[in-house]
Design a protein around this motif. Sequence first.
Motif, PDB file in Angstrom:
ATOM      1  N   LEU A  50       0.844  -1.192   0.000  1.00 41.82           N
ATOM      2  CA  LEU A  50       0.000   0.000   0.000  1.00 41.82           C
ATOM      3  C   LEU A  50       0.880   1.243   0.000  1.00 41.82           C
ATOM      4  O   LEU A  50       1.985   1.240   0.553  1.00 41.82           O
ATOM      5  CB  LEU A  50      -0.897   0.032   1.242  1.00 41.82           C
ATOM      6  CG  LEU A  50      -2.050  -0.980   1.322  1.00 41.82           C
ATOM      7  CD1 LEU A  50      -2.775  -0.819   2.652  1.00 41.82           C
ATOM      8  CD2 LEU A  50      -3.006  -0.816   0.172  1.00 41.82           C
ATOM      9  N   LEU A 110      -1.772   5.894   4.559  1.00 38.25           N
ATOM     10  CA  LEU A 110      -1.850   5.210   5.843  1.00 38.25           C
ATOM     11  C   LEU A 110      -2.047   6.194   6.985  1.00 38.25           C
ATOM     12  O   LEU A 110      -1.566   7.323   6.951  1.00 38.25           O
ATOM     13  CB  LEU A 110      -0.588   4.388   6.085  1.00 38.25           C
ATOM     14  CG  LEU A 110      -0.244   3.317   5.042  1.00 38.25           C
ATOM     15  CD1 LEU A 110       0.976   2.521   5.483  1.00 38.25           C
ATOM     16  CD2 LEU A 110      -1.424   2.396   4.785  1.00 38.25           C
ATOM     17  N   THR A 126      -4.739   1.183   8.178  1.00 37.22           N
ATOM     18  CA  THR A 126      -5.633   1.436   7.061  1.00 37.22           C
ATOM     19  C   THR A 126      -7.048   0.991   7.427  1.00 37.22           C
ATOM     20  O   THR A 126      -7.244   0.226   8.384  1.00 37.22           O
ATOM     21  CB  THR A 126      -5.151   0.688   5.803  1.00 37.22           C
ATOM     22  OG1 THR A 126      -6.031   0.965   4.708  1.00 37.22           O
ATOM     23  CG2 THR A 126      -5.110  -0.818   6.025  1.00 37.22           C
ATOM     24  N   TRP A 171      -3.671  -5.832   7.363  1.00 38.97           N
ATOM     25  CA  TRP A 171      -3.316  -5.761   5.947  1.00 38.97           C
ATOM     26  C   TRP A 171      -1.907  -6.313   5.784  1.00 38.97           C
ATOM     27  O   TRP A 171      -0.952  -5.810   6.363  1.00 38.97           O
ATOM     28  CB  TRP A 171      -3.380  -4.325   5.422  1.00 38.97           C
ATOM     29  CG  TRP A 171      -3.084  -4.262   3.943  1.00 38.97           C
ATOM     30  CD1 TRP A 171      -1.861  -4.172   3.336  1.00 38.97           C
ATOM     31  CD2 TRP A 171      -4.036  -4.347   2.877  1.00 38.97           C
ATOM     32  NE1 TRP A 171      -1.981  -4.191   1.962  1.00 38.97           N
ATOM     33  CE2 TRP A 171      -3.313  -4.288   1.655  1.00 38.97           C
ATOM     34  CE3 TRP A 171      -5.424  -4.452   2.833  1.00 38.97           C
ATOM     35  CZ2 TRP A 171      -3.941  -4.340   0.406  1.00 38.97           C
ATOM     36  CZ3 TRP A 171      -6.057  -4.509   1.589  1.00 38.97           C
ATOM     37  CH2 TRP A 171      -5.310  -4.440   0.404  1.00 38.97           C
TER      38      TRP A 171
END
Length: 263
Positions: free
Chosen positions: A107, A112, A131, A161
């Motif tokens: 990501l 974030l 996130t 994640w």
Amino acid sequence: HIFKTNTFFKQVKNDLGATINSINNGNLLNFKIPLPPLDEQKKIAEILSTWDEAINLTINLIESKKQFKKALMQNLLTAKIRFPEFQDEWEETKLGEICEIKKGEQLNKNILSNDVGFPVINGGIEPSGYTQKWNTKENTITISEGGNSCGYVNLLKEKFWSGGHCYTLLNLKIDKNFLYQYLKYNQDNIMKLRVGSGLPNIQKNTIENFNIVEPLLDEQQKIAEVLTVCDDEINLLNLKLENLKKQKQGLMQKLLSGKVRVK
């Protein structure tokens, strides 16, 4: 104790700036501190020293528990000591044969959060951010794929994640807690699998071929149960330590500023 308060550090920052590397004797002599009568000083110091003793005792207990668990792992996870009800031979296999090893999805750091949402697990020991979405269920074993901490083993108790520098172990054919304890015990050996110098990493085929020696399921569960109890005790002691530190900090703010006086 005065030198450990915000009162002292604020003077350092205000008088000398936030980026200084040292303070000299003249600066130190001119700092102002709140000073009660000598009897009250002694009483305050006595109270805070009691908390210091409790903090140090808890730190020593945590270290003792860690050493005790380390000895248990050395014996139980290598079959040097067996529970009397188990006699079957342990079998050697490859990590890739008892689970699916999946690499996560990276990501953008710019999206974030610092503390809100699901943790983003990458190559470090701590989350690289948070996130609002997750791609991996709770109670999943992870191994850091890249970075200075690659090879670090963890068991995530919440949804998270899985990032581009994180391996997750899925579809296990072995007791999850036993595998976590086994990999944690062998974490140093896993870290030795890293390649590269600028951004070290562990190749997927290398971690898939990592040797695992496992007993039958009942013995796996028994070993995992014993070691998990040790982890729970260590976690409780760590929680106690954090509470003691917070209590002492609160006492310092009140007693060393004169907001609360001792009788």
